[in-house]
Design an enzyme around this catalytic site. Structure first.
Site, PDB file in Angstrom:
ATOM      1  N   GLU A 128      12.105  31.674  34.933  1.00  0.00           N
ATOM      2  CA  GLU A 128      12.870  32.362  33.902  1.00  0.00           C
ATOM      3  C   GLU A 128      13.117  31.515  32.721  1.00  0.00           C
ATOM      4  O   GLU A 128      14.249  31.375  32.472  1.00  0.00           O
ATOM      5  CB  GLU A 128      13.925  33.014  34.412  1.00  0.00           C
ATOM      6  CG  GLU A 128      13.635  34.149  35.566  1.00  0.00           C
ATOM      7  CD  GLU A 128      14.854  35.035  35.993  1.00  0.00           C
ATOM      8  OE1 GLU A 128      15.772  34.986  35.194  1.00  0.00           O
ATOM      9  OE2 GLU A 128      14.745  36.016  36.932  1.00  0.00           O
TER      10      GLU A 128
ATOM     11  N   GLU B 247      11.161  37.717  42.359  1.00  0.00           N
ATOM     12  CA  GLU B 247      12.590  38.111  42.593  1.00  0.00           C
ATOM     13  C   GLU B 247      12.521  39.665  42.118  1.00  0.00           C
ATOM     14  O   GLU B 247      12.010  40.058  41.229  1.00  0.00           O
ATOM     15  CB  GLU B 247      13.445  37.235  41.513  1.00  0.00           C
ATOM     16  CG  GLU B 247      13.684  35.994  41.703  1.00  0.00           C
ATOM     17  CD  GLU B 247      14.757  35.204  40.778  1.00  0.00           C
ATOM     18  OE1 GLU B 247      15.664  36.009  40.123  1.00  0.00           O
ATOM     19  OE2 GLU B 247      14.727  34.085  40.786  1.00  0.00           O
TER      20      GLU B 247
END
Ligand code: PNW
Length: 489
Positions: free
Chosen positions: A178, A389
């Protein structure tokens, strides 16, 4: 979503995993030569993390890793995604490695493999060695870190160290987790470490993360055997316009540029899109992008990791309509003194998506995940996808007998796994799913107040107790089949 009573069968070989990150679980912050990362510094700065929580001890995974692998094996997981703490293996962020740090990860990997669990290594999940943040390579007065080009080269060197140590036993490698959060929450809104609030620094950080990804892939390719699979985990925003009006669709375009295309442009296509450059022209001329950088960032990858929690809804700026009232929020979806959206604030308002809320106040909407998987199937043709995720925080409390009953999380997982299955049926090449998270852990700016784990942790005793969602997920993993909706609760 699917209201069927028929089970959804996942492809053979689909990986059923769970994910964690070093700073969120390891603890042992000062052991065996580990030096502070920006998250140690940040969490020890009063007012930055709820309750003054830190990752000093976290869930003590550094000492309890054997027990944690056994837990995964008992749950029948076939994959585990974890991150390496950079300052544990290369304390100053440059120069020689620390063998004890590398030994920890080698032992962990061996234990996983002995239990038939495939490791995926994330090289960078936000814990930059503090020494690199404190370095000022180009004479900047504000600090070093990701806004500085040198950090990308330091990352490539570190990637090489980890590849040399684990390359003979780990097949799946992810460069960055991320990068949007690293750049825009770390240097833009300042709600994540290192807590800087400078829109130029945020955009410079984004570019140097793109460069680091490319240099990191190159360093890994040079060292890893041909069977290695190298990719990256992004948190693309499933962003929707509030209405189909041209103004709202333009707001969507702006956020898509700043949330998604700022990374997928360089990494997947070797470009920064013109609209992104135009939208941010009043902030920077992007002169920090050097000749060849975009070619470097645009490396062939073997998979793309998608992290997904919740969709975003945007409209053209309209102050009275937007729900921008509340306190500053780490997700940037509320009013905040500093914005994680350089150049977009005068143009865009954020709205709450419909749907039940999790304990993070994030709406539950699995369609966003299906949309993203199909969108990236189109954007990265031939590149396998993993959901690296997905999960939810709820206010889990042990009941009588110490069991933790979390039907909301089962519903959340059921809905999102159904969305993954629908995407696969519609043509997405999704090869695995990593539940966030294996264990309750340090949830960044929220400290230990938010529990994402499938396994409950009593922070006073470090006792681990699988929640009912863990048992439910174990059944899905064992059978490779998602029960029809009626069987979910
Ligand atoms: C991700 N946002 O973080 C991270 O990869 C995990 O380490 C984290 O625990 C998990 O999601 C749950 O939060 C995010 O503000 C943090 O948009 C914040 C945002 C998105 C992802």
């Amino acid at each position: 979503m699917s209201s069927s009573t028929v089970n959804s069968i996942f492809p053979a070989g689909f990986l059923w995993g769970a994910a964690t990150a070093a700073y969120q679980i390891e603890g042992a912050a000062r052991e065996d030569g580990r030096t502070p990362s920006i998250w140690d510094t940040f969490s020890h700065t009063p007012g930055k993390v709820l309750g003054g929580d830190t990752g000093d001890v976290a869930v003590d995974h550094y000492h309890r890793w054997r027990e944690d692998v056994r837990l995964m094996a008992d749950l029948g997981l076939s994959a585990y995604r974890f991150s390496v703490s950079w300052s544990r293996v290369q304390p100053t962020g440059r120069g020689p490695a620390v063998q004890r740090g590398l030994d920890f990860y080698r032992a962990l990997v061996d234990e996983l493999l002995a239990h038939g669990i495939r490791p995926m290594v994330t090289l960078y999940h936000w814990d930059l060695p503090q020494e690199l943040e404190d370095a000022f390579p180009s004479g900047s007065s504000a600090g070093g870190g990701w806004p500085e080009r040198d950090t990308a080269h330091r990352f490539a060197e570190y990637a090489g160290i980890v590849a040399d140590a684990l390359g003979d036993r780990v097949e799946m490698w992810s460069t960055l987790n991320e990068p949007w959060c690293s750049a825009f929450l770390g240097y833009g809104s300042g709600v994540h470490a290192p807590g800087r609030t400078d829109p130029v620094a945020a955009l410079r950080a984004a570019h140097h993360l793109n460069l680091a990804h490319g240099l990191g892939v190159q360093a890994l390719r040079e060292r890893l055997p041909a069977r290695a699979r190298i990719g990256v985990s992004l948190n693309p925003s499933a962003v929707r316009p509030l209405t189909p009006s041209a103004a709202d669709r333009d707001a969507r375009r702006r956020i898509d540029a700043l949330a998604n295309r700022v990374f997928t442009g360089p990494m997947l296509r070797g470009v920064y899109d013109d609209d992104l450059l135009a939208d941010t022209a009043r902030i920077t001329d992007w002169a920090f992008v050097q000749e060849g950088d975009l070619r470097t960032a645009h490396q062939p990858i073997d998979f793309l990791g998608i992290n997904y929690y919740s969709p975003a809804v945007v409209s053209a700026a309209a102050r009275d309509e937007a729900d921008g009232s509340g306190a500053p929020r780490p997700d940037g979806h509320g009013a905040s003194a500093h914005s994680p959206w350089p150049g977009a604030d005068d143009h865009v308002s954020f709205h709450r998506a419909p749907g039940e809320l999790t304990a993070m106040d994030w709406p539950v909407d699995p369609t966003g995940l299906k949309d993203l998987l199909l969108e990236y199937t189109a954007q990265a043709p031939g590149v396998p996808l993993y959901v690296t995720e997905n999960g939810a925080a709820y206010d889990d409390r042990p009941g009588a007998g110490g069991q933790v009953h979390d039907p909301e999380r089962i519903r959340y997982l059921h809905g999102h796994l159904a969305a993954v299955h629908e995407a696969i049926v519609a043509g997405a090449d999704v090869r695995g799913y990593y539940l966030w998270s294996l264990l309750d852990n340090f949830e960044w700016a929220y400290g230990y107040s938010k529990r994402f784990g499938a396994v409950h942790v009593d922070y006073a005793t470090q006792v681990r107790t699988p929640k009912s969602s863990a048992h439910w997920y174990a059944k899905v993993a064992a059978s490779g089949e998602l029960p029809g909706e009626s069987a979910a609760d």
